[in-house]
Design an enzyme around this catalytic site. Structure first.
Site, PDB file in Angstrom:
ATOM      1  N   ASP A  74     -23.885  18.619 -32.214  1.00 54.26           N
ATOM      2  CA  ASP A  74     -24.381  18.923 -30.948  1.00 54.26           C
ATOM      3  C   ASP A  74     -24.775  17.968 -30.077  1.00 54.26           C
ATOM      4  O   ASP A  74     -24.999  16.584 -30.830  1.00 54.26           O
ATOM      5  CB  ASP A  74     -25.695  19.982 -31.190  1.00 54.26           C
ATOM      6  CG  ASP A  74     -25.798  20.733 -30.200  1.00 54.26           C
ATOM      7  OD1 ASP A  74     -25.247  20.864 -29.094  1.00 54.26           O
ATOM      8  OD2 ASP A  74     -26.442  21.917 -30.335  1.00 54.26           O
ATOM      9  N   CYS A 130     -19.871  20.293 -30.269  1.00 53.58           N
ATOM     10  CA  CYS A 130     -20.833  21.229 -29.259  1.00 53.58           C
ATOM     11  C   CYS A 130     -21.666  20.282 -28.391  1.00 53.58           C
ATOM     12  O   CYS A 130     -21.878  18.929 -28.907  1.00 53.58           O
ATOM     13  CB  CYS A 130     -21.734  22.116 -30.232  1.00 53.58           C
ATOM     14  SG  CYS A 130     -23.091  22.948 -29.429  1.00 53.58           S
ATOM     15  N   ASN A 161     -27.525  17.641 -26.499  1.00 52.45           N
ATOM     16  CA  ASN A 161     -27.899  18.525 -25.428  1.00 52.45           C
ATOM     17  C   ASN A 161     -28.672  18.045 -24.597  1.00 52.45           C
ATOM     18  O   ASN A 161     -29.624  18.474 -23.833  1.00 52.45           O
ATOM     19  CB  ASN A 161     -29.088  19.333 -26.481  1.00 52.45           C
ATOM     20  CG  ASN A 161     -28.398  20.403 -27.252  1.00 52.45           C
ATOM     21  OD1 ASN A 161     -27.695  21.359 -26.520  1.00 52.45           O
ATOM     22  ND2 ASN A 161     -28.606  20.390 -28.653  1.00 52.45           N
ATOM     23  N   TRP A 190     -23.727  24.608 -17.493  1.00 56.07           N
ATOM     24  CA  TRP A 190     -23.963  25.154 -18.852  1.00 56.07           C
ATOM     25  C   TRP A 190     -23.831  26.618 -18.912  1.00 56.07           C
ATOM     26  O   TRP A 190     -24.351  27.381 -17.897  1.00 56.07           O
ATOM     27  CB  TRP A 190     -25.523  24.625 -19.262  1.00 56.07           C
ATOM     28  CG  TRP A 190     -25.934  25.333 -20.335  1.00 56.07           C
ATOM     29  CD1 TRP A 190     -25.586  25.055 -21.547  1.00 56.07           C
ATOM     30  CD2 TRP A 190     -26.838  26.506 -20.494  1.00 56.07           C
ATOM     31  NE1 TRP A 190     -26.339  25.872 -22.416  1.00 56.07           N
ATOM     32  CE2 TRP A 190     -27.033  26.953 -21.761  1.00 56.07           C
ATOM     33  CE3 TRP A 190     -27.543  27.378 -19.364  1.00 56.07           C
ATOM     34  CZ2 TRP A 190     -27.850  27.789 -22.294  1.00 56.07           C
ATOM     35  CZ3 TRP A 190     -28.193  28.353 -19.941  1.00 56.07           C
ATOM     36  CH2 TRP A 190     -28.312  28.655 -21.316  1.00 56.07           C
ATOM     37  N   ASP A 228       0.744  -1.340  -0.071  1.00 57.66           N
ATOM     38  CA  ASP A 228       0.053  -0.133   0.062  1.00 57.66           C
ATOM     39  C   ASP A 228       0.752   1.223  -0.010  1.00 57.66           C
ATOM     40  O   ASP A 228       0.532   2.403  -0.589  1.00 57.66           O
ATOM     41  CB  ASP A 228      -0.924  -0.010   1.399  1.00 57.66           C
ATOM     42  CG  ASP A 228      -1.876   0.849   1.082  1.00 57.66           C
ATOM     43  OD1 ASP A 228      -2.545   1.174  -0.039  1.00 57.66           O
ATOM     44  OD2 ASP A 228      -2.651   1.563   2.157  1.00 57.66           O
ATOM     45  N   ASP A 234     -22.564  28.151 -24.698  1.00 59.83           N
ATOM     46  CA  ASP A 234     -23.835  29.099 -25.341  1.00 59.83           C
ATOM     47  C   ASP A 234     -23.782  30.566 -24.889  1.00 59.83           C
ATOM     48  O   ASP A 234     -24.537  31.253 -25.283  1.00 59.83           O
ATOM     49  CB  ASP A 234     -25.160  28.455 -25.132  1.00 59.83           C
ATOM     50  CG  ASP A 234     -25.393  27.206 -25.717  1.00 59.83           C
ATOM     51  OD1 ASP A 234     -24.937  27.342 -26.860  1.00 59.83           O
ATOM     52  OD2 ASP A 234     -26.271  26.363 -25.323  1.00 59.83           O
TER      53      ASP A 234
HETATM   54  C1  DGJ Z   1     -27.188  24.113 -28.334  1.00 61.31           C
HETATM   55  C2  DGJ Z   1     -26.060  24.673 -28.899  1.00 61.31           C
HETATM   56  O1  DGJ Z   1     -24.939  24.908 -28.129  1.00 61.31           O
HETATM   57  C3  DGJ Z   1     -26.508  26.052 -29.677  1.00 61.31           C
HETATM   58  O2  DGJ Z   1     -25.534  26.685 -30.308  1.00 61.31           O
HETATM   59  C4  DGJ Z   1     -27.418  25.762 -30.753  1.00 61.31           C
HETATM   60  O3  DGJ Z   1     -26.824  24.849 -31.762  1.00 61.31           O
HETATM   61  C5  DGJ Z   1     -28.685  24.907 -30.191  1.00 61.31           C
HETATM   62  N1  DGJ Z   1     -28.200  23.918 -29.395  1.00 61.31           N
HETATM   63  C6  DGJ Z   1     -29.724  24.197 -31.110  1.00 61.31           C
HETATM   64  O4  DGJ Z   1     -30.447  23.585 -30.818  1.00 61.31           O
END
Ligand code: DGJ
Length: 706
Positions: A452, A500, A454, A173, A62, A522
């Protein structure tokens, strides 16, 4: 260079200024010996000796700083590897097997003392960058399956010091990559992502400096970054007064069935040492990305000035409106017109359409061709937005294949932004996406894809898969994503890709092997961006950092920002414009044209040059960043003033990275001084008022002294 000292059973990996040592102890454990500045003689490096545990609670195993800790025996620190053998034994005993030096890398093989399982540790040094890229492969050399419960890429032991400061990137975000610094506690500190992707909250990068006293330009900095875009973790532990940092795929909800003959490859963990503070560490990583990480076929090309339609039109895209925007964008000098969300399926808002990657016939009755042709006529290239890993329940794809999303029976599928995550662990889903996207790129002259993502994962079920593979989805998803993009890039080598994920939710060294640039956030409020972009620059280079000029009064904070300030902030990376161009007056357009023109003249130096952070927005009235071309013949300096107070005078801005003896002329003035003078005397800034900014260009002047 890699050396093996037979008599000491020690390997020394040397880069130009650093060295990393490891060796076998008397009892045969592979342990870490040294990381830091390189020493004159090989015999200067410590010898491998077993540590002794003086109390019954402290075992030798250890306390030894192992290179790759296998969980078993008396070990309590974070293991790199934890397995279950076919007979349910869960105890690993790793012993040294052999080493080889090949293709400039050291590969050390460990094996289990009894079971047929091998671990190949690969150390690849990048001499001039003082970096070592580490990977680990777990190989099942037997006939029975082995279940992997944790596989990290590697661990790093830091030299003993009173304490270390840990630097990392934290956020959310619209507020990503904020630099945070804490004193490393006598405990465990974890950076991680469990959402299925890299994460807005934390980024797989860290730096450690002894006693927290290194600065931007001076002092030792140890750092590391992980090339992985799924669930990951970095674990920092202080035990017995010493620091160990481990990194790799997260073991959270992870299990991997390794069948006979199979190999599990852990993602690369790149570690580095800088004696030139945080600035040096960042530049090492930037060069690494430019020279070794970013897609080879496009890395030499300067990134184009782009226009993106999102903030102007949202989902309300159609042929005529997009053409009108493109016509305005072209007059500004834009080179790439990118149509964002809303062009496909029945996509009028975020409730429908994801998954149906065919052109919406009402918005584009003649397909994309008329728009693309007009964009090209205007002298620009065309780019498009997609979000392939997602599906809206209100889509033809979901109606046809409700079982193509991650889900558990008897449980609700949680929606985020009205969408679900497609199960990319399924081969049919992967092939469907390759088919759709390949068709889109084949049928249309698209030169840029904004990819993207999301939402995060939830209910990560794949109960159609064999039980023992069901938790593999986390890793399989990432691997499929990489495979899809790799296939598309192979079939369409002229297409650039942007990563993205609702802004900067997916940026890491793994994604950067396949994507040319990143949508960093964003949040396009230029003042907030100074902080986001500063944090970003600790780990990632300016050539990947896409930044847009958007509305004067920004939706995020309601703050008003001058056009000049907005442009200058966006010009510190890959310049884009995201504003509704109809809202700009002719005077504003004229001004914008000037910035675009000025940017094009210097962008190569910004995108490919060496970046120096001169003053941080965190603790200075003026923040500043500059870029010096590789030949040190051009420098571009940006400075941003937030607000004058009490009529205070601004102190001169002292430059960095210039050739001390070369003469440089400050463009637009008669001022001509040596690099040393610009760096020690500095530049008087003519900034005044609130949110003022400037871009200054210095060019080396070879004419003799006057
Ligand atoms: C999230 C992205 O960060 C934005 O720039 C844009 O493309 C939107 N989605 C579109 O739904």
């Amino acid at each position: 260079m890699i050396h093996y000292l037979e008599h000491r059973r020690t390997w020394i990996i040397e880069t130009d200024q650093a060295a990393y040592g490891l060796g076998l102890t008397e009892t045969g454990q592979l342990i870490h010996l040294y990381f830091g500045e390189s020493l004159p003689y090989h015999t200067d490096y410590p010898e491998p000796r077993d540590q002794h545990g003086w109390a019954s609670f402290n075992s030798r195993a250890d306390r030894n700083p192992e290179e790759y800790t296998g969980w078993g025996g008396v070990r309590y620190s974070e293991p790199c590897l934890k397995v279950e053998f076919h007979d349910h034994v869960r105890d690993l005993v790793l012993v040294y097997k052999e080493y080889v030096i090949q293709d400039g890398a050291l590969v050390i093989t460990l094996r289990d003392a009894h079971y047929p399982l091998e671990i190949r540790l690969n150390y690849k040094p990048f001499a001039e960058l003082n970096l070592i890229q580490r990977t680990a492969e777990i190989v099942n050399t037997g006939e029975h399956p082995v279940d992997l419960e944790q596989v990290l890429s590697g661990e790093l032991h830091l030299p003993a010091e009173n304490h270390y400061r840990l630097s990392y990137l934290s956020g959310k975000w619209a507020g990503e990559t904020q630099l945070r610094q804490i004193e490393m506690p006598d405990a465990k500190f974890i950076l991680e992502s469990r959402g299925g992707t890299t994460s807005h909250q934390t980024n797989p990068w860290f730096a450690m400096d002894p006693d927290g006293c290194s600065t931007e330009d001076y002092g030792k900095v140890f750092f590391g970054a992980l090339a992985y875009s799924g669930n990951w973790k970095m674990v920092f532990e202080k035990r017995f007064g010493k620091i160990k940092a481990s990194a790799g795929v997260h073991d959270f909800d992870f299990r991997w069935r390794l069948n006979a003959g199979e190999t599990f490859a852990a993602p690369a963990f790149t570690i580095g040492y800088s004696a030139e503070g945080f600035g040096g560490a960042s530049r090492q990583l930037h060069q690494y990305q430019l020279e070794y990480v970013l897609p080879r076929q496009t890395v030499r090309q300067d990134r184009k000035v782009l226009y993106n339609s999102w903030e102007a039109t949202r989902f309300d895209v159609n042929e005529q409106d997009q053409i009108r925007l493109a016509e305005l964008a072209a007059t500004l000098g834009v080179e790439l017109f990118v149509m964002d969300d809303g062009w496909f399926g029945r996509r009028n808002d975020d409730h429908a359409g994801l998954g149906d990657w065919t052109v919406n016939p009402e918005k584009f009755p003649n397909g994309l061709r008329p728009l693309i042709e007009r964009v090209e006529e205007l002298g620009m290239e065309f780019g498009i937005w997609v979000e392939p890993e997602m599906v809206n329940p209100d889509s033809d794809l979901y109606r046809r294949h409700p079982d193509w999303v991650y889900h558990f029976p008897n449980r609700v599928n949680s929606e985020m932004r009205n969408q679900l995550v497609l199960n990319l662990a399924r081969e049919d889903v992967k092939q469907y996406l390759i088919g759709c996207l390949d068709r889109l790129l084949t049928e249309n002259r698209i030169r840029f894809v904004k990819w993207d993502m999301n939402r995060l994962f939830s209910e990560p079920g794949y109960l159609d898969a064999p039980y023992e593979q069901q938790r593999e989805i986390w890793v399989r998803h990432v691997r499929s994503l990489y495979d899809i993009v790799e296939t598309l890039r192979k079939n369409h080598p002229d297409v650039h890709f942007q990563s993205c994920s609702g802004g900067g939710g997916r940026v890491d060294l793994g994604i950067l092997e396949l994507f040319d640039q990143v949508w960093v956030s964003d949040n396009t409020d230029a003042y907030d961006r100074l902080f986001i972009q500063e944090g970003y620059s600790y780990a990632y280079c300016a050539k990947t950092m896409e930044s847009w000029v958007t509305a004067e009064q920004h939706w995020m904070n309601n703050r008003r920002l001058p056009l000049r300030f907005r442009f200058h902030v966006a010009m510190t990376g890959v310049l884009g414009i995201g504003e509704n161009l109809h809202a700009w007056s002719e005077k504003e357009r004229e001004e914008a044209r000037g910035y675009v023109e000025a940017y094009k003249k210097v962008r190569s130096g910004i995108q490919n040059g060496r970046q120096y952070r001169l003053q941080s927005p965190k603790n200075n009235p003026v923040s500043s960043v500059m870029y010096v071309s590789e030949q040190q013949d051009t420098a571009v300096v940006f400075a941003f003033l937030y607000g004058n107070r009490n009529g205070d005078e601004l102190r001169p801005l002292r430059l960095k990275g210039l050739d001390e003896t070369k003469y440089y002329v400050l463009e637009g003035t008669e001022q001509r001084r040596s690099g040393k003078a610009w760096m020690s005397v500095g530049i008087e800034l003519e900034l005044k008022g609130d949110l003022d900014s400037c871009m200054l260009v210095l060019r080396a002047d070879p004419s003799p002294n006057q």
